[in-house]
Design a protein around this motif. Structure first.
Motif, mmCIF file in Angstrom:
data_model
loop_
_atom_site.group_PDB
_atom_site.id
_atom_site.type_symbol
_atom_site.label_atom_id
_atom_site.label_comp_id
_atom_site.label_asym_id
_atom_site.label_seq_id
_atom_site.Cartn_x
_atom_site.Cartn_y
_atom_site.Cartn_z
ATOM 1 N N GLY A 61 0.889 -1.213 -0.065
ATOM 2 C CA GLY A 61 -0.287 0.004 0.042
ATOM 3 C C GLY A 61 0.973 1.359 0.020
ATOM 4 N N VAL A 62 0.428 2.341 -0.309
ATOM 5 C CA VAL A 62 1.045 3.518 -0.173
ATOM 6 C C VAL A 62 0.416 4.424 0.992
ATOM 7 C CG1 VAL A 62 1.828 3.510 -2.584
ATOM 8 C CG2 VAL A 62 -0.421 4.680 -1.857
ATOM 9 N N GLY A 63 1.109 5.421 1.262
ATOM 10 C CA GLY A 63 0.749 6.213 2.418
ATOM 11 C C GLY A 63 0.801 5.603 3.796
ATOM 12 N N TYR A 64 -0.218 5.632 4.435
ATOM 13 C CA TYR A 64 -0.168 5.089 5.890
ATOM 14 C C TYR A 64 0.053 3.646 5.927
ATOM 15 C CZ TYR A 64 -3.336 3.084 9.243
ATOM 16 O OH TYR A 64 -3.861 2.181 10.148
ATOM 17 N N SER B 11 -4.869 1.348 2.413
ATOM 18 C CA SER B 11 -4.029 2.135 1.471
ATOM 19 C C SER B 11 -3.521 3.506 1.871
ATOM 20 C CB SER B 11 -4.939 2.204 0.266
ATOM 21 O OG SER B 11 -6.168 3.300 0.652
ATOM 22 N N GLY B 12 -4.223 3.933 2.874
ATOM 23 C CA GLY B 12 -4.041 5.432 3.425
ATOM 24 C C GLY B 12 -4.388 6.600 2.557
ATOM 25 N N ILE B 13 -5.238 5.906 1.448
ATOM 26 C CA ILE B 13 -5.853 7.089 0.356
ATOM 27 C C ILE B 13 -7.308 7.454 0.658
ATOM 28 C CG2 ILE B 13 -6.048 7.605 -1.785
ATOM 29 C CD1 ILE B 13 -3.966 5.451 -2.424
ATOM 30 N N LEU B 14 -7.400 8.412 1.078
ATOM 31 C CA LEU B 14 -8.865 9.218 1.139
ATOM 32 C C LEU B 14 -9.439 9.376 -0.371
ATOM 33 C CD1 LEU B 14 -8.580 11.582 4.301
ATOM 34 C CD2 LEU B 14 -10.153 9.370 3.919
ATOM 35 N N THR B 15 -10.630 8.993 -0.595
ATOM 36 C CA THR B 15 -11.180 9.572 -1.940
ATOM 37 C C THR B 15 -12.524 10.209 -1.798
ATOM 38 O OG1 THR B 15 -12.268 7.259 -1.987
ATOM 39 C CG2 THR B 15 -10.038 7.530 -3.096
ATOM 40 N N GLU C 268 -15.138 1.343 3.221
ATOM 41 C CA GLU C 268 -14.334 2.288 2.833
ATOM 42 C C GLU C 268 -13.318 2.717 4.012
ATOM 43 O OE1 GLU C 268 -12.582 5.745 0.865
ATOM 44 O OE2 GLU C 268 -13.704 3.859 0.372
ATOM 45 N N ARG D 38 -10.684 0.157 3.601
ATOM 46 C CA ARG D 38 -9.735 0.421 2.298
ATOM 47 C C ARG D 38 -8.967 1.648 2.715
ATOM 48 N NH1 ARG D 38 -8.542 3.739 -1.170
ATOM 49 N NH2 ARG D 38 -10.165 5.481 -0.162
ATOM 50 N N VAL D 39 -9.093 2.530 3.429
ATOM 51 C CA VAL D 39 -8.302 3.632 3.726
ATOM 52 C C VAL D 39 -7.103 3.097 4.912
ATOM 53 C CG1 VAL D 39 -8.243 5.930 5.031
ATOM 54 C CG2 VAL D 39 -10.254 5.421 3.602
#
Length: 266
Positions: A50-53, A251-255, A244, A247-248
């Motif tokens: 994953g990327v980010g967090y 991945s650390g990604i907020l959408t 969701e 998922r965050v």
């Protein structure tokens, strides 16, 4: 929206009655949603970048974990139904061996993995847990599914009234051996939470939607967690909100989600 949620963050919640404590319900009406998720495979397999967090497992000695974990609060209308905040909870994680000495039948256990959503399981007894893993309800040893990872007991994460411990275990054991075609949960957390609280909202397609009922997920970001700031997302079912959030976590990604009702970034 964000200011409204700030006002309700500290409201007390009503203890909601539990229901649907046993069995599968296959005849429920599907209410369409305006977005889609790819299937998560968050179970205890450690792979993918994953990327980010990310979550970094604790060293061998017990020490405060969750140093990089995101914090959340969630609401159904104006009731707080979920809370993961350092100011309210001890987020320390433990080795599987230490965790085993802490567990009691009916407890919910969360195992943390790097760059993956946490894995949830229901503790039965004698090192045995029941959990949803790769599309199957199965029983395994807690120390085996830990695979060197750290975890914690998360009974208080959801703010619903729990069922008696023996019924929690009965709910889990009653579904052993079922596969993806026969189960009504999309991830390990939803299954474990349903076993403990008996609320049909944790099941896929498990709740009747209304125009008035919405779920709000507030992600507390960094220093904003202490000041009340964050990013608010809006959902139309508990299932979608859980997916969701997980998922965050992975991945650390907020959408921004196209739901017809947009969340506010404060």
């Amino acid at each position: 929206m964000g200011n409204h949620l700030d006002r309700i963050t500290h409201l007390s919640y009503s203890e909601l009655p539990t229901g649907d404590p046993s069995g599968l319900e296959k005849e429920e009406l599907r209410v369409g949603v305006a977005y889609f998720f790819s299937d998560e495979e968050e179970e205890v397999d450690d792979g993918g970048g994953g990327v980010g967090y990310t979550i970094t497992p604790c060293p061998s000695h017990e020490s405060p974990g969750a140093a990089r974990e995101l914090e959340y609060s969630a609401f159904c209308s104006q009731e707080c139904i979920f809370s993961k905040l350092r100011e309210n909870q001890d987020l320390t994680v433990y080795s599987a061996k230490t965790l085993l000495s802490m567990c009691r039948p009916g407890d919910l256990v969360e195992i943390l993995s790097s760059a993956q959503a946490p894995h949830w399981a229901v503790y039965e007894h004698d090192n045995q847990v029941i959990h949803l893993h790769q599309g199957q309800i199965r029983k395994d040893r807690l120390t085996d599914i830990g695979q060197g990872r750290h975890g914690r007991i998360v009974n208080s994460r959801y703010r619903y009234r729990p069922l008696p411990a023996d019924l929690v275990v009965q709910n889990a054991a009653g579904h052993l051996g079922l596969n993806s075609g026969d189960i009504c949960w999309t991830n390990s957390e939803s299954f474990a939470a349903w076993c403990r609280f008996g609320k049909r909202e944790f099941k896929a397609d498990g709740e009747a939607h209304s125009a008035e009922q919405q779920y709000f997920l507030k992600v507390h970001l960094g220093a904003e967690a202490r000041s009340g700031g964050g990013h608010t997302l809006v959902f139309r079912s508990l299932e979608d909100m859980i997916r969701e959030r997980r998922r965050v976590d992975a991945s650390g990604i907020l959408t921004e989600l196209s739901l017809g009702v947009s969340g506010d970034k404060e």
